[in-house]
Each structure stands twice: as C-alpha cells, then as structure tokens.
Design a protein around this motif. Structure first.
Motif, PDB file in Angstrom:
ATOM      1  N   VAL A   5       0.939  -1.131   0.086  1.00  0.00           N
ATOM      2  CA  VAL A   5      -0.187   0.065  -0.032  1.00  0.00           C
ATOM      3  C   VAL A   5       0.899   1.091   0.164  1.00  0.00           C
ATOM      4  CG1 VAL A   5      -1.623   1.310   1.353  1.00  0.00           C
ATOM      5  CG2 VAL A   5      -2.092  -1.136   1.040  1.00  0.00           C
ATOM      6  N   SER A   6       1.968   1.414   0.850  1.00  0.00           N
ATOM      7  CA  SER A   6       2.882   2.380   0.864  1.00  0.00           C
ATOM      8  C   SER A   6       3.535   2.614  -0.463  1.00  0.00           C
ATOM      9  CB  SER A   6       3.827   2.216   2.129  1.00  0.00           C
ATOM     10  OG  SER A   6       3.326   2.174   3.288  1.00  0.00           O
ATOM     11  N   ALA A   7       3.849   1.409  -1.233  1.00  0.00           N
ATOM     12  CA  ALA A   7       4.786   1.439  -2.376  1.00  0.00           C
ATOM     13  C   ALA A   7       3.743   2.167  -3.336  1.00  0.00           C
ATOM     14  CB  ALA A   7       5.239   0.285  -2.801  1.00  0.00           C
ATOM     15  N   GLU A   8       2.565   1.734  -3.373  1.00  0.00           N
ATOM     16  CA  GLU A   8       1.524   2.179  -4.287  1.00  0.00           C
ATOM     17  C   GLU A   8       1.239   3.618  -4.164  1.00  0.00           C
ATOM     18  OE1 GLU A   8      -1.280   1.752  -7.430  1.00  0.00           O
ATOM     19  OE2 GLU A   8       0.559   0.791  -7.157  1.00  0.00           O
ATOM     20  N   ARG A   9       1.036   3.887  -3.006  1.00  0.00           N
ATOM     21  CA  ARG A   9       0.835   5.338  -2.679  1.00  0.00           C
ATOM     22  C   ARG A   9       2.002   6.230  -3.066  1.00  0.00           C
ATOM     23  NH1 ARG A   9      -2.537   9.372  -2.265  1.00  0.00           N
ATOM     24  NH2 ARG A   9      -2.201  10.924  -0.693  1.00  0.00           N
ATOM     25  N   LEU A  10       3.061   5.725  -2.756  1.00  0.00           N
ATOM     26  CA  LEU A  10       4.332   6.575  -3.237  1.00  0.00           C
ATOM     27  C   LEU A  10       4.302   6.554  -4.784  1.00  0.00           C
ATOM     28  CD1 LEU A  10       6.965   7.946  -2.510  1.00  0.00           C
ATOM     29  CD2 LEU A  10       8.052   5.521  -2.445  1.00  0.00           C
ATOM     30  N   ARG A  11       4.217   5.631  -5.565  1.00  0.00           N
ATOM     31  CA  ARG A  11       4.123   5.588  -6.919  1.00  0.00           C
ATOM     32  C   ARG A  11       3.069   6.509  -7.504  1.00  0.00           C
ATOM     33  NH1 ARG A  11       1.133   3.751 -10.930  1.00  0.00           N
ATOM     34  NH2 ARG A  11      -0.055   2.599  -9.660  1.00  0.00           N
ATOM     35  N   LEU A  12       1.987   6.476  -6.968  1.00  0.00           N
ATOM     36  CA  LEU A  12       0.845   7.474  -7.452  1.00  0.00           C
ATOM     37  C   LEU A  12       1.292   8.925  -7.095  1.00  0.00           C
ATOM     38  CD1 LEU A  12      -2.193   5.603  -6.224  1.00  0.00           C
ATOM     39  CD2 LEU A  12      -1.455   6.017  -8.360  1.00  0.00           C
ATOM     40  N   LEU A  13       1.890   9.134  -6.083  1.00  0.00           N
ATOM     41  CA  LEU A  13       2.457  10.453  -5.709  1.00  0.00           C
ATOM     42  C   LEU A  13       3.346  11.074  -6.722  1.00  0.00           C
ATOM     43  CD1 LEU A  13       2.514  10.460  -1.827  1.00  0.00           C
ATOM     44  CD2 LEU A  13       0.927  11.776  -3.244  1.00  0.00           C
ATOM     45  N   ILE A  14       4.391  10.120  -7.007  1.00  0.00           N
ATOM     46  CA  ILE A  14       5.461  10.359  -7.890  1.00  0.00           C
ATOM     47  C   ILE A  14       4.729  10.700  -9.358  1.00  0.00           C
ATOM     48  CG2 ILE A  14       7.304   9.457  -9.294  1.00  0.00           C
ATOM     49  CD1 ILE A  14       8.026  10.384  -6.287  1.00  0.00           C
ATOM     50  N   GLU A  15       3.895   9.900  -9.727  1.00  0.00           N
ATOM     51  CA  GLU A  15       3.213   9.959 -10.986  1.00  0.00           C
ATOM     52  C   GLU A  15       2.603  11.470 -10.904  1.00  0.00           C
ATOM     53  OE1 GLU A  15       1.025   6.581 -11.768  1.00  0.00           O
ATOM     54  OE2 GLU A  15       2.848   5.409 -12.230  1.00  0.00           O
ATOM     55  N   ARG A  16       1.807  11.618  -9.938  1.00  0.00           N
ATOM     56  CA  ARG A  16       1.012  12.913  -9.727  1.00  0.00           C
ATOM     57  C   ARG A  16       2.091  14.152 -10.176  1.00  0.00           C
ATOM     58  NH1 ARG A  16      -2.521  13.700  -4.482  1.00  0.00           N
ATOM     59  NH2 ARG A  16      -2.216  15.822  -4.582  1.00  0.00           N
ATOM     60  N   ILE A  17       3.188  14.181  -9.452  1.00  0.00           N
ATOM     61  CA  ILE A  17       4.231  15.088  -9.264  1.00  0.00           C
ATOM     62  C   ILE A  17       4.723  15.222 -10.771  1.00  0.00           C
ATOM     63  CG2 ILE A  17       6.619  15.719  -8.742  1.00  0.00           C
ATOM     64  CD1 ILE A  17       5.805  14.471  -5.928  1.00  0.00           C
ATOM     65  N   GLU A  18       5.139  14.143 -11.462  1.00  0.00           N
ATOM     66  CA  GLU A  18       5.385  14.209 -12.712  1.00  0.00           C
ATOM     67  C   GLU A  18       4.699  14.834 -13.759  1.00  0.00           C
ATOM     68  OE1 GLU A  18       8.250  10.316 -12.836  1.00  0.00           O
ATOM     69  OE2 GLU A  18       6.245  10.005 -13.278  1.00  0.00           O
ATOM     70  N   ARG A  19       3.207  14.515 -13.517  1.00  0.00           N
ATOM     71  CA  ARG A  19       2.227  14.893 -14.410  1.00  0.00           C
ATOM     72  C   ARG A  19       2.116  16.802 -14.248  1.00  0.00           C
ATOM     73  NH1 ARG A  19      -0.690  10.687 -12.893  1.00  0.00           N
ATOM     74  NH2 ARG A  19      -1.869  11.639 -11.628  1.00  0.00           N
ATOM     75  N   LEU A  20       2.230  17.154 -12.980  1.00  0.00           N
ATOM     76  CA  LEU A  20       2.156  18.422 -12.625  1.00  0.00           C
ATOM     77  C   LEU A  20       3.460  19.197 -13.080  1.00  0.00           C
ATOM     78  CD1 LEU A  20       0.896  18.287  -9.040  1.00  0.00           C
ATOM     79  CD2 LEU A  20      -0.434  19.207 -11.022  1.00  0.00           C
ATOM     80  N   GLU A  21       4.661  18.470 -13.300  1.00  0.00           N
ATOM     81  CA  GLU A  21       5.906  19.033 -13.559  1.00  0.00           C
ATOM     82  C   GLU A  21       5.713  19.258 -15.296  1.00  0.00           C
ATOM     83  OE1 GLU A  21       8.757  20.409 -12.462  1.00  0.00           O
ATOM     84  OE2 GLU A  21       8.398  19.453 -10.199  1.00  0.00           O
ATOM     85  N   GLU A  22       4.975  18.568 -15.915  1.00  0.00           N
ATOM     86  CA  GLU A  22       4.904  18.559 -17.302  1.00  0.00           C
ATOM     87  C   GLU A  22       3.874  19.563 -17.617  1.00  0.00           C
ATOM     88  OE1 GLU A  22       6.084  17.256 -20.087  1.00  0.00           O
ATOM     89  OE2 GLU A  22       7.586  16.349 -18.804  1.00  0.00           O
ATOM     90  N   GLU A  23       3.061  19.668 -16.705  1.00  0.00           N
ATOM     91  CA  GLU A  23       1.856  20.900 -16.826  1.00  0.00           C
ATOM     92  C   GLU A  23       2.530  22.378 -16.543  1.00  0.00           C
ATOM     93  OE1 GLU A  23      -1.827  20.606 -14.593  1.00  0.00           O
ATOM     94  OE2 GLU A  23      -1.883  18.226 -14.986  1.00  0.00           O
ATOM     95  N   LYS A  24       3.507  22.217 -15.707  1.00  0.00           N
ATOM     96  CA  LYS A  24       4.178  23.418 -15.366  1.00  0.00           C
ATOM     97  C   LYS A  24       5.136  23.864 -16.434  1.00  0.00           C
ATOM     98  CE  LYS A  24       7.749  23.332 -12.224  1.00  0.00           C
ATOM     99  NZ  LYS A  24       8.215  23.447 -10.898  1.00  0.00           N
ATOM    100  N   LYS A  25       5.733  22.941 -17.289  1.00  0.00           N
ATOM    101  CA  LYS A  25       6.572  23.199 -18.446  1.00  0.00           C
ATOM    102  C   LYS A  25       5.573  24.052 -19.279  1.00  0.00           C
ATOM    103  CE  LYS A  25       9.754  19.543 -18.029  1.00  0.00           C
ATOM    104  NZ  LYS A  25      10.472  18.228 -19.000  1.00  0.00           N
ATOM    105  N   GLY A  26       4.501  23.528 -19.690  1.00  0.00           N
ATOM    106  CA  GLY A  26       3.598  24.049 -20.654  1.00  0.00           C
ATOM    107  C   GLY A  26       3.162  25.201 -20.352  1.00  0.00           C
ATOM    108  N   ILE A  27       2.787  25.580 -18.954  1.00  0.00           N
ATOM    109  CA  ILE A  27       2.371  26.923 -18.617  1.00  0.00           C
ATOM    110  C   ILE A  27       3.484  27.826 -18.580  1.00  0.00           C
ATOM    111  CG2 ILE A  27       1.657  28.039 -16.432  1.00  0.00           C
ATOM    112  CD1 ILE A  27       0.148  25.804 -15.851  1.00  0.00           C
TER     113      ILE A  27
END
Length: 78
Positions: A5-27
């Motif tokens: 559960v912790s590993a899955e939660r960590l993976r989801l958080l990392i993926e979310r950060i990665e998506r936000l970083e991509e959005e930030k580049k676009g903005i």
C-alpha cells in the motif's frame, strides 16, 4: 500488505508530481509566449515582470519595498 500500500501510494504521488511538472513546463512556455507577444508590441518585458512580482505582494509589503527602494535611490543620488 502495508508495504504494498505504501509503495503504491508513493508511486501514485510520484506520477502526480511528474504530471504536474509537465503541466508546469507547458504553462511556463505559455507565459514566455505572452511576454514575447508583449515585447513584439513594444512593451518592456523587464518592467512587466517587475509589475507581476509586485502585484503578488500584499499591499503593506509592496509599500515597504517601494519606500526602501526610494530611500536607497535618494541615498545614492539616483
């Protein structure tokens, strides 16, 4: 189970950060485009950036910064 559960939660958080970083580049690209448009129509981009930074400040902080700037300018004879 807890580690999975912790590993899955960590993976989801990392993926979310990665998506936000991509959005930030676009903005960031969009913001650069707006500044380029402003420059091409004759506006001074450096001054615009200063205005944007000042507008982010609370009124009393902005007034204090402006007062200090004026004091320093007078001290230097500018």
């Amino acid at each position: 189970m807890s580690d999975n559960v912790s590993a899955e939660r960590l993976r989801l958080l990392i993926e979310r950060i990665e998506r936000l970083e991509e959005e930030k580049k676009g903005i960031s690209g969009d913001i650069r485009d707006v500044y380029a448009e402003a420059k091409s129509t004759g506006f001074d981009v450096k001054t615009m950036r200063t205005i944007v930074r000042l507008r982010k400040l609370e009124t009393h902080h902005r007034e204090e910064a402006e007062m200090l700037l004026e004091t320093y300018k007078q001290a230097l004879g500018i």
